[in-house]
Design a protein around this motif. Structure first.
Motif, PDB file in Angstrom:
ATOM      1  N   ARG A  14       0.819  -1.224   0.000  1.00 55.29           N
ATOM      2  CA  ARG A  14       0.000   0.000   0.000  1.00 55.29           C
ATOM      3  C   ARG A  14       0.848   1.268   0.000  1.00 55.29           C
ATOM      4  O   ARG A  14       0.378   2.330  -0.371  1.00 55.29           O
ATOM      5  CB  ARG A  14      -0.930   0.015   1.197  1.00 55.29           C
ATOM      6  CG  ARG A  14      -1.947  -1.084   1.119  1.00 55.29           C
ATOM      7  CD  ARG A  14      -2.854  -1.063   2.294  1.00 55.29           C
ATOM      8  NE  ARG A  14      -3.669  -2.260   2.279  1.00 55.29           N
ATOM      9  CZ  ARG A  14      -4.916  -2.294   2.640  1.00 55.29           C
ATOM     10  NH1 ARG A  14      -5.508  -1.213   3.074  1.00 55.29           N
ATOM     11  NH2 ARG A  14      -5.592  -3.415   2.596  1.00 55.29           N
ATOM     12  N   LEU A  15       2.099   1.164   0.442  1.00 56.94           N
ATOM     13  CA  LEU A  15       2.941   2.355   0.534  1.00 56.94           C
ATOM     14  C   LEU A  15       3.960   2.449  -0.596  1.00 56.94           C
ATOM     15  O   LEU A  15       4.206   3.531  -1.122  1.00 56.94           O
ATOM     16  CB  LEU A  15       3.679   2.359   1.881  1.00 56.94           C
ATOM     17  CG  LEU A  15       2.791   2.388   3.117  1.00 56.94           C
ATOM     18  CD1 LEU A  15       3.636   2.254   4.359  1.00 56.94           C
ATOM     19  CD2 LEU A  15       1.984   3.668   3.154  1.00 56.94           C
ATOM     20  N   VAL A  16       4.584   1.325  -0.935  1.00 57.82           N
ATOM     21  CA  VAL A  16       5.647   1.307  -1.939  1.00 57.82           C
ATOM     22  C   VAL A  16       5.295   0.234  -2.968  1.00 57.82           C
ATOM     23  O   VAL A  16       5.046  -0.909  -2.603  1.00 57.82           O
ATOM     24  CB  VAL A  16       7.016   0.993  -1.282  1.00 57.82           C
ATOM     25  CG1 VAL A  16       8.130   1.013  -2.306  1.00 57.82           C
ATOM     26  CG2 VAL A  16       7.304   1.967  -0.162  1.00 57.82           C
ATOM     27  N   PRO A  17       5.294   0.564  -4.247  1.00 60.09           N
ATOM     28  CA  PRO A  17       4.861  -0.408  -5.262  1.00 60.09           C
ATOM     29  C   PRO A  17       5.886  -1.485  -5.611  1.00 60.09           C
ATOM     30  O   PRO A  17       5.614  -2.334  -6.441  1.00 60.09           O
ATOM     31  CB  PRO A  17       4.570   0.476  -6.475  1.00 60.09           C
ATOM     32  CG  PRO A  17       5.450   1.654  -6.293  1.00 60.09           C
ATOM     33  CD  PRO A  17       5.541   1.868  -4.808  1.00 60.09           C
ATOM     34  N   TYR A  18       7.046  -1.471  -4.983  1.00 57.86           N
ATOM     35  CA  TYR A  18       8.090  -2.446  -5.291  1.00 57.86           C
ATOM     36  C   TYR A  18       8.730  -2.942  -3.993  1.00 57.86           C
ATOM     37  O   TYR A  18       8.658  -2.278  -2.965  1.00 57.86           O
ATOM     38  CB  TYR A  18       9.154  -1.808  -6.192  1.00 57.86           C
ATOM     39  CG  TYR A  18       9.620  -0.458  -5.703  1.00 57.86           C
ATOM     40  CD1 TYR A  18      10.626  -0.354  -4.750  1.00 57.86           C
ATOM     41  CD2 TYR A  18       9.031   0.713  -6.163  1.00 57.86           C
ATOM     42  CE1 TYR A  18      11.033   0.873  -4.279  1.00 57.86           C
ATOM     43  CE2 TYR A  18       9.441   1.946  -5.697  1.00 57.86           C
ATOM     44  CZ  TYR A  18      10.444   2.020  -4.762  1.00 57.86           C
ATOM     45  OH  TYR A  18      10.850   3.240  -4.285  1.00 57.86           O
ATOM     46  N   PRO A  19       9.357  -4.131  -3.997  1.00 60.59           N
ATOM     47  CA  PRO A  19      10.028  -4.634  -2.793  1.00 60.59           C
ATOM     48  C   PRO A  19      11.245  -3.782  -2.435  1.00 60.59           C
ATOM     49  O   PRO A  19      11.890  -3.207  -3.306  1.00 60.59           O
ATOM     50  CB  PRO A  19      10.451  -6.050  -3.163  1.00 60.59           C
ATOM     51  CG  PRO A  19      10.069  -6.262  -4.565  1.00 60.59           C
ATOM     52  CD  PRO A  19       9.409  -5.049  -5.100  1.00 60.59           C
ATOM     53  N   VAL A  20      11.540  -3.716  -1.157  1.00 65.06           N
ATOM     54  CA  VAL A  20      12.667  -2.930  -0.656  1.00 65.06           C
ATOM     55  C   VAL A  20      13.689  -3.873  -0.044  1.00 65.06           C
ATOM     56  O   VAL A  20      13.339  -4.707   0.801  1.00 65.06           O
ATOM     57  CB  VAL A  20      12.187  -1.913   0.408  1.00 65.06           C
ATOM     58  CG1 VAL A  20      13.360  -1.149   1.005  1.00 65.06           C
ATOM     59  CG2 VAL A  20      11.154  -0.971  -0.185  1.00 65.06           C
TER      60      VAL A  20
END
Length: 60
Positions: A14-20
């Motif tokens: 919901r916050l970042v569209p890609y893995p971190v």
């Protein structure tokens, strides 16, 4: 392919569209956090066992 022991992948859809790719925090080795999670807090009850769920309940 495996990640090094000190790395992990964080998913926040919901916050970042890609893995971190992040560094793991080893709180027990950090001096400022030492003692925070050594014992269970008395004011909170310890969690009990989870109830068993039959496969029929899961399917519905």
């Amino acid at each position: 392919m495996r990640l090094p022991d000190r790395r992990t992948i964080i998913l926040m859809p919901r916050l970042v569209p890609y893995p971190v790719l992040a560094r793991k925090v080893r709180y027990w080795m950090e001096r400022r956090w030492r003692g925070w999670w050594d014992r269970w807090r008395v004011e909170l009850p310890s969690p009990g066992p989870l109830p068993a769920v039959s496969p029929i309940q899961i399917a519905h």
